[in-house]
Structure formats: C-alpha cells, structure tokens
Design a protein around this motif. Sequence first.
Motif, short mmCIF file in Angstrom:
data_model
loop_
_atom_site.label_atom_id
_atom_site.label_comp_id
_atom_site.label_asym_id
_atom_site.label_seq_id
_atom_site.Cartn_x
_atom_site.Cartn_y
_atom_site.Cartn_z
N SER A 190 0.85 -1.20 0.00
CA SER A 190 0.00 0.00 0.00
C SER A 190 0.88 1.24 0.00
O SER A 190 1.89 1.29 0.70
CB SER A 190 -0.90 0.02 1.24
OG SER A 190 -1.82 -1.05 1.25
N ASP A 191 0.48 2.24 -0.79
CA ASP A 191 1.19 3.52 -0.73
C ASP A 191 0.54 4.39 0.34
O ASP A 191 -0.39 3.96 1.05
CB ASP A 191 1.21 4.21 -2.09
CG ASP A 191 -0.19 4.54 -2.61
OD1 ASP A 191 -1.11 4.78 -1.78
OD2 ASP A 191 -0.38 4.57 -3.85
N ASP A 192 1.01 5.63 0.46
CA ASP A 192 0.53 6.49 1.55
C ASP A 192 -0.94 6.87 1.41
O ASP A 192 -1.58 7.29 2.39
CB ASP A 192 1.38 7.77 1.60
CG ASP A 192 2.82 7.49 2.02
OD1 ASP A 192 3.04 6.43 2.64
OD2 ASP A 192 3.70 8.32 1.71
N THR A 193 -1.51 6.74 0.22
CA THR A 193 -2.92 7.12 0.01
C THR A 193 -3.87 5.94 0.22
O THR A 193 -5.09 6.12 0.18
CB THR A 193 -3.13 7.67 -1.41
OG1 THR A 193 -2.92 6.61 -2.36
CG2 THR A 193 -2.16 8.81 -1.71
N GLN A 194 -3.31 4.76 0.45
CA GLN A 194 -4.14 3.57 0.55
C GLN A 194 -4.12 3.00 1.97
O GLN A 194 -3.13 3.17 2.69
CB GLN A 194 -3.63 2.50 -0.43
CG GLN A 194 -3.72 2.93 -1.89
CD GLN A 194 -2.95 1.98 -2.80
OE1 GLN A 194 -1.87 1.50 -2.44
NE2 GLN A 194 -3.49 1.73 -3.98
N PRO A 195 -5.20 2.35 2.38
CA PRO A 195 -5.18 1.73 3.71
C PRO A 195 -4.12 0.64 3.76
O PRO A 195 -3.89 -0.07 2.76
CB PRO A 195 -6.59 1.14 3.84
CG PRO A 195 -7.08 0.97 2.43
CD PRO A 195 -6.46 2.09 1.66
N ARG A 217 4.42 -2.66 4.67
CA ARG A 217 3.06 -2.12 4.85
C ARG A 217 2.23 -2.49 3.62
O ARG A 217 2.63 -2.28 2.48
CB ARG A 217 3.12 -0.61 5.02
CG ARG A 217 1.76 0.04 5.28
CD ARG A 217 1.90 1.54 5.53
NE ARG A 217 0.60 2.17 5.77
CZ ARG A 217 -0.22 2.59 4.80
NH1 ARG A 217 0.14 2.47 3.52
NH2 ARG A 217 -1.38 3.15 5.09
N GLY A 218 1.05 -3.04 3.88
CA GLY A 218 0.21 -3.45 2.76
C GLY A 218 -1.19 -3.81 3.20
O GLY A 218 -1.61 -3.51 4.33
N ARG A 219 -1.89 -4.49 2.33
CA ARG A 219 -3.27 -4.88 2.59
C ARG A 219 -3.53 -6.25 1.96
O ARG A 219 -2.82 -6.65 1.04
CB ARG A 219 -4.24 -3.83 2.04
CG ARG A 219 -4.14 -3.61 0.54
CD ARG A 219 -4.80 -2.28 0.14
NE ARG A 219 -4.94 -2.14 -1.31
CZ ARG A 219 -3.97 -1.76 -2.12
NH1 ARG A 219 -2.75 -1.50 -1.64
NH2 ARG A 219 -4.19 -1.64 -3.42
N PRO A 220 -4.55 -6.96 2.43
CA PRO A 220 -4.78 -8.31 1.92
C PRO A 220 -5.40 -8.33 0.53
O PRO A 220 -6.08 -7.37 0.13
CB PRO A 220 -5.76 -8.90 2.94
CG PRO A 220 -6.49 -7.70 3.47
CD PRO A 220 -5.48 -6.59 3.51
N GLY A 221 -5.17 -9.41 -0.18
CA GLY A 221 -5.90 -9.65 -1.40
C GLY A 221 -7.32 -10.06 -1.03
O GLY A 221 -7.61 -10.40 0.13
#
Length: 480
Positions: free
Chosen positions: A190-195, A203-207
């Motif tokens: 995830s970039d700074d604009t994404q949860p 830092r990231g988010r699930p598929g």
Amino acid sequence: MTTLKLHNTRTRKKEVFEPLNKDDVRMYVCGPTVYDRAHLGNARPVVVFDVLYRLLRHVYGPDHVTYVRNFTDVDDKINARAAETGRDISDITAETTQWFLDDMGSLGALEPNEMPRATQYIPQMVTMIEKLIADGHAYAVEGHVLFRVRSYQDYGKLSGRSVDDMVAGARVEVAPYKEDPMDFVLWKPSDDTQPGWDSPWGRGRPGWHIECSAMSYELLGESFDIHGGGNDLMFPHHENEIAQSCCAHPEGSFAQVWMHNEMLQVEGKKMSKSLGNFFTVKDLLDQGIPGEVIRFVFLSTHYRKPMDWTAEKAREARGHLGGWHRFKRHALSDPDQTFTGKGVDDRIVQALADDLNTPLAISTLFKIAGEAKMSGSIDSDETIRLYESLAFLGFEKLDPHRLERSNAVNRAIDTVEVLSRLRNDFLEARSQAMQSKDFSKVDQLKAAIADAGVEVRMSKEDVELVPGPDFDPAKLEALK
C-alpha cells in the motif's frame, strides 16, 4: 427429522445433507464489498440463503445453526470511491454497510449470527499467509505475497477447469514477479494514500480471496457444512478460497457443500447501466415497490435458474400478497397478531427440503390459501397455517398499508389496462342490450365509470373512455 437434499456444486449432484455435527450446523456466505448501494443482483443470494438459514433453524433448532456472512471493507473499489468523493474510507464503509443491512432487512432477510468485517481480521490473515509461505504454497516478492496455484493439485475442481486451460484462456497481463500466470495475490503493498497494515512483507493490505478463508476459519473452523454465494464467485474467488484454506489447514476439508445461485436479469436482459435497466434495491423501494414484493418475485424462481425481474411479476406479486393480507381482516379475530413460522405447513418445509424448491413452496401457498378460504370460519387451522407459512418464508413483517401504498404508485401502469378492459366490457354489454332491449346493465356500468371521473363517449360503432379532471384511479380499480 426432515431430510434435506441440496445440490452440491462440488459434486455436481443433489445429495442428502448430513451436517458434520447436528448440534452445530455451520454456513458461510460471501457478502458484499461495501462501497455503494446493493443492486438487485446483490440481493438475490441474500434472499436465497436467508431461506436456507430459516430452513436449517427449523430442522436443527435455532440454537444449533451458525450463519456467517462477511463484509469486505478493504478493497480497491472502496479506495477509488474515497478518492472520487474525498471522503474517509471508514465513513464510506460504515455508511454503505448500514445501507446494506437496511435494504436487506426490507426484503425480510434475517441478520446472520456473525457479520465479520475484513478489517477486523487482518492479523489472522497475516498468520494464514505466513503458514502458506512456510509450507511452500506461497512466496513473497517485491512487497507482494502470491499463492502457488500448482502447489494445490485439486485446483479447478469446483469450477471444472484445468489450470492449463485457464492459463491458455487468460487475457490479463501477467505481472513480471509471478512464478506462474495463475498465481494470485494474498498480500499487496500500500502507498501512503491507501489503507495498509504492517506485515513481514512491508506495509500493505490483503488480497480479496484470503479474507473469506481467514474469517471462515476463525468463526467456523477448518471444516464446516455449507459455503454459498452467486455463481459469478465460483471462479476465481471460491476456487482460490478452497486452495488457500486446504493448504493452510490440511487437517480439515473446508466446506462440505457448495451452493451457488444463478444470476439475475431485468426484462429478459442482463442488468446493465448502459442498458438503463440497472436498479438498486433502494431504487425499487423508493419507487413504491415493497420489499416483500421483491422477495416474492425472487422466490418464484428456483435459485439455480436465472431469474428475470419484470414489472409484470412485481405487479402480480403485489396482487397476491395484498389479497392474502386483505383476507386477514375477516379471517382472523385479531388481524394484527404476529406469526413466527413455527406452525408452518409441512408441505412448505418438504418443498424447501428438496434443494430449496421455492417455486413449489409458493404454489403450495396458493393451495393453503384456498383451503383457508374454504374453511369459512374465523381463526381456522387452515388460516393459521397460511400465515405461519408466510412468516416461515420471510413474510412475517408484511405491512398491508405499505402494499396499498404500492398500489397507488402502480395505478398509472394499471389504468391503461383497466380502461381497455372496461371498454371491451362496455361494448359487449351494449351489444347484448341491443338484442334484449334491456339497457339496465349498460346504464349501471356507465354510471360506475362516470363516478370514477371517466367520461364515456359513445358512437354507433365504438365507445371511448376518457379520464377527466375528477378522475379517481381507486374507484376505477374497484371495477376490476
């Protein structure tokens, strides 16, 4: 005990349903991605599996059934909606989640026992992904984690596709970091604009797919009875769920029975914004079509067949439901009494026990209604069975006043049809009067039509009915 038979997508046949534990029957159904109003197609699986939930509760007892339906509240569509509107993601998901619950409640759907949000289970997803990597079923690269599809030999069995055929038919651009074109994302940066959430891979988010596997495991265990959803989810979503769940928890067998409802059409065509036939549930409610009418139309078609929503079906459903509720006024000593569905006619239960045969259940309602009217007594057993059966099918909160209001909304549609029929009736009555020389019936019909504010213009060959300034559709409708 009632014997249930359900069509299992996995085996492609109807089977006797035998739960893993009769004291703990467990069902998981894929829920919505909450970024906008639920459209009519989103509502079909909700109603289908609500009927199944009611049936399971009836057969095994309300305290012995657990129904889980999730909310996907982290998704690129939600991110896009936030960027488009400038609103906070949490505000959007909270609002649309409540919209969904309100709209589905208006269709008579019970709330599941558990309604997990994906964002509440991020740590559990990370744990599952770590295990998949440790066991060689997934790999991390460039901040992503991908599932090795070929590490699971049974991949494709649910949808009936081979991995090689899927690769040959793929039209998507293959990411350079993938070992195999069919590998799918478990975690992405995830970039700074994404949860995003901290993880061993950054830092990231699930598929999307890992969400349901993690939530179903936490709430229902490594093996449970039924997994449901629309047939558009069979591939890749459900296929991917099976692969990652069975690899992460090989001691279990994941879902025993897979059930998929067919898609919805509108007036014989695929629902599409470009065709102008795209409706949300709220659109129809705002047009004056009660939720019970929508539910009745849904149940009139078997869940494994494509369902065609038409204005005519809605009109017919409104008429049937309105008639049954008008019957209440003189068939029950207390027309406002509530019914729970516990006294449902066994014929209804048996219809649903045969792979949710809701069309048969609806036709059985008509038989029960006929028996109730034939009984001719207040509070007869037949009448009680009718309203208990309606409650069991999800019509326990029907509002006759709302049905009457929907009549007013649809009168404009009915008026043309009623005027046409009355014109034909008038012509036939006049023709008979010309032979019998008795014009009393013609005069009565003419007076009734005129009382509704419709001018009767007669010529030797024809008659024309013209609504005037005092036109009252209610009076005209009474002449049907």
